[in-house]
Design a protein around this motif. Structure first.
Motif, PDB file in Angstrom:
ATOM      1  N   ARG A  22       0.835  -1.200   0.000  1.00 18.37           N
ATOM      2  CA  ARG A  22       0.000   0.000   0.000  1.00 18.37           C
ATOM      3  C   ARG A  22       0.867   1.246   0.000  1.00 18.37           C
ATOM      4  O   ARG A  22       1.869   1.324   0.712  1.00 18.37           O
ATOM      5  CB  ARG A  22      -0.919   0.008   1.225  1.00 18.37           C
ATOM      6  N   PHE A  23       0.438   2.220  -0.800  1.00 15.54           N
ATOM      7  CA  PHE A  23       1.159   3.478  -0.938  1.00 15.54           C
ATOM      8  C   PHE A  23       0.161   4.626  -0.932  1.00 15.54           C
ATOM      9  O   PHE A  23      -1.019   4.444  -1.207  1.00 15.54           O
ATOM     10  CB  PHE A  23       1.960   3.499  -2.249  1.00 15.54           C
ATOM     11  N   ALA A  24       0.678   5.820  -0.617  1.00 15.85           N
ATOM     12  CA  ALA A  24      -0.168   7.013  -0.607  1.00 15.85           C
ATOM     13  C   ALA A  24       0.628   8.204  -1.106  1.00 15.85           C
ATOM     14  O   ALA A  24       1.855   8.256  -0.965  1.00 15.85           O
ATOM     15  CB  ALA A  24      -0.689   7.283   0.800  1.00 15.85           C
ATOM     16  N   ILE A  25      -0.091   9.161  -1.664  1.00 17.89           N
ATOM     17  CA  ILE A  25       0.502  10.430  -2.069  1.00 17.89           C
ATOM     18  C   ILE A  25       0.095  11.460  -1.020  1.00 17.89           C
ATOM     19  O   ILE A  25      -1.092  11.652  -0.741  1.00 17.89           O
ATOM     20  CB  ILE A  25       0.010  10.880  -3.468  1.00 17.89           C
ATOM     21  N   TRP A  26       1.093  12.077  -0.428  1.00 17.38           N
ATOM     22  CA  TRP A  26       0.890  13.116   0.575  1.00 17.38           C
ATOM     23  C   TRP A  26       1.838  14.264   0.235  1.00 17.38           C
ATOM     24  O   TRP A  26       3.027  14.044   0.004  1.00 17.38           O
ATOM     25  CB  TRP A  26       1.194  12.563   1.972  1.00 17.38           C
TER      26      TRP A  26
ATOM     27  N   LEU B 131       2.301   3.190   2.919  1.00 12.86           N
ATOM     28  CA  LEU B 131       1.187   3.461   3.827  1.00 12.86           C
ATOM     29  C   LEU B 131       0.968   2.230   4.698  1.00 12.86           C
ATOM     30  O   LEU B 131       0.781   1.127   4.185  1.00 12.86           O
ATOM     31  CB  LEU B 131      -0.081   3.775   3.029  1.00 12.86           C
ATOM     32  N   VAL B 132       1.032   2.420   6.010  1.00 15.15           N
ATOM     33  CA  VAL B 132       0.815   1.321   6.944  1.00 15.15           C
ATOM     34  C   VAL B 132      -0.283   1.722   7.923  1.00 15.15           C
ATOM     35  O   VAL B 132      -0.563   2.912   8.104  1.00 15.15           O
ATOM     36  CB  VAL B 132       2.107   0.932   7.700  1.00 15.15           C
ATOM     37  N   SER B 133      -0.902   0.715   8.537  1.00 19.01           N
ATOM     38  CA  SER B 133      -1.939   1.013   9.526  1.00 19.01           C
ATOM     39  C   SER B 133      -1.745   0.138  10.746  1.00 19.01           C
ATOM     40  O   SER B 133      -1.213  -0.974  10.666  1.00 19.01           O
ATOM     41  CB  SER B 133      -3.331   0.797   8.924  1.00 19.01           C
TER      42      SER B 133
ATOM     43  N   TYR C 129      -3.413   3.770  -2.698  1.00 17.65           N
ATOM     44  CA  TYR C 129      -3.607   2.631  -3.595  1.00 17.65           C
ATOM     45  C   TYR C 129      -2.742   1.446  -3.197  1.00 17.65           C
ATOM     46  O   TYR C 129      -1.761   1.593  -2.482  1.00 17.65           O
ATOM     47  CB  TYR C 129      -3.286   3.026  -5.043  1.00 17.65           C
ATOM     48  N   GLU C 130      -3.159   0.286  -3.651  1.00 15.57           N
ATOM     49  CA  GLU C 130      -2.407  -0.955  -3.466  1.00 15.57           C
ATOM     50  C   GLU C 130      -1.695  -1.247  -4.774  1.00 15.57           C
ATOM     51  O   GLU C 130      -2.292  -1.159  -5.851  1.00 15.57           O
ATOM     52  CB  GLU C 130      -3.353  -2.103  -3.129  1.00 15.57           C
TER      53      GLU C 130
ATOM     54  N   ILE D 206       8.239   7.276  10.551  1.00 13.32           N
ATOM     55  CA  ILE D 206       6.800   7.243  10.309  1.00 13.32           C
ATOM     56  C   ILE D 206       6.181   8.575  10.709  1.00 13.32           C
ATOM     57  O   ILE D 206       6.743   9.345  11.480  1.00 13.32           O
ATOM     58  CB  ILE D 206       6.111   6.096  11.077  1.00 13.32           C
ATOM     59  N   ARG D 207       5.008   8.813  10.136  1.00 14.53           N
ATOM     60  CA  ARG D 207       4.249  10.025  10.451  1.00 14.53           C
ATOM     61  C   ARG D 207       2.781   9.661  10.438  1.00 14.53           C
ATOM     62  O   ARG D 207       2.289   9.069   9.469  1.00 14.53           O
ATOM     63  CB  ARG D 207       4.508  11.097   9.409  1.00 14.53           C
TER      64      ARG D 207
END
Length: 130
Positions: A6-10, A17-19, A61-62, A49-50
């Motif tokens: 999983r990845f994210a654009i910030w 991206l982790v949870s 997205y995955e 991490i943030r």
């Protein structure tokens, strides 16, 4: 580089991206990101991490890496950096005899190939309604 997960654009930049316990975190190995609110994880000097809310993300997205061999789709299972080979897996029984695969688990087949001989493609699936 083979990406999986999983990845994210910030703020216009891509992060893993982790949870954990319904909280989302961006992850990086770039020490310079400390100026953007990233903190070093306990016991892991090179992992920062943030905390982030889903509303802050521009995209999530995955990424699922795969390749095609002789017209058959193989999932990229992983890479062995020690020998430079990538493990490719499929559950398509028709691949036998066409590609030099070995049985792998129940009803699956695996082949290892040098990473420089594999054209890795990516499939992206949106996460969290994005």
């Amino acid at each position: 580089m083979i990406r999986k997960g999983r990845f994210a654009i910030w703020n216009g930049k891509e992060y893993a991206l982790v949870s954990y316990q319904r909280q989302y975190y961006l992850q990086t190995e770039e020490v310079a990101e400390e100026s953007n609110g990233f903190e070093r994880m306990n016991g892991k000097e090179h992992v920062l991490i943030r905390s982030v809310s889903l509303k802050e993300l521009q995209e999530a997205y995955e990424v699922i890496p795969y390749t095609m061999l002789e017209g058959y789709r193989f999932a990229v299972e992983g890479i062995n950096h020690a020998n430079g080979k990538v493990a490719l897996v499929t559950n398509n029984p028709f691949v036998q005899g066409k590609v030099d695969v070995q049985p792998y688990g129940s009803l699956e087949y695996i082949i290892e190939m040098p990473v420089d001989q594999v054209d890795v493609l990516e499939e992206r699936f949106p996460l969290y309604g994005m």
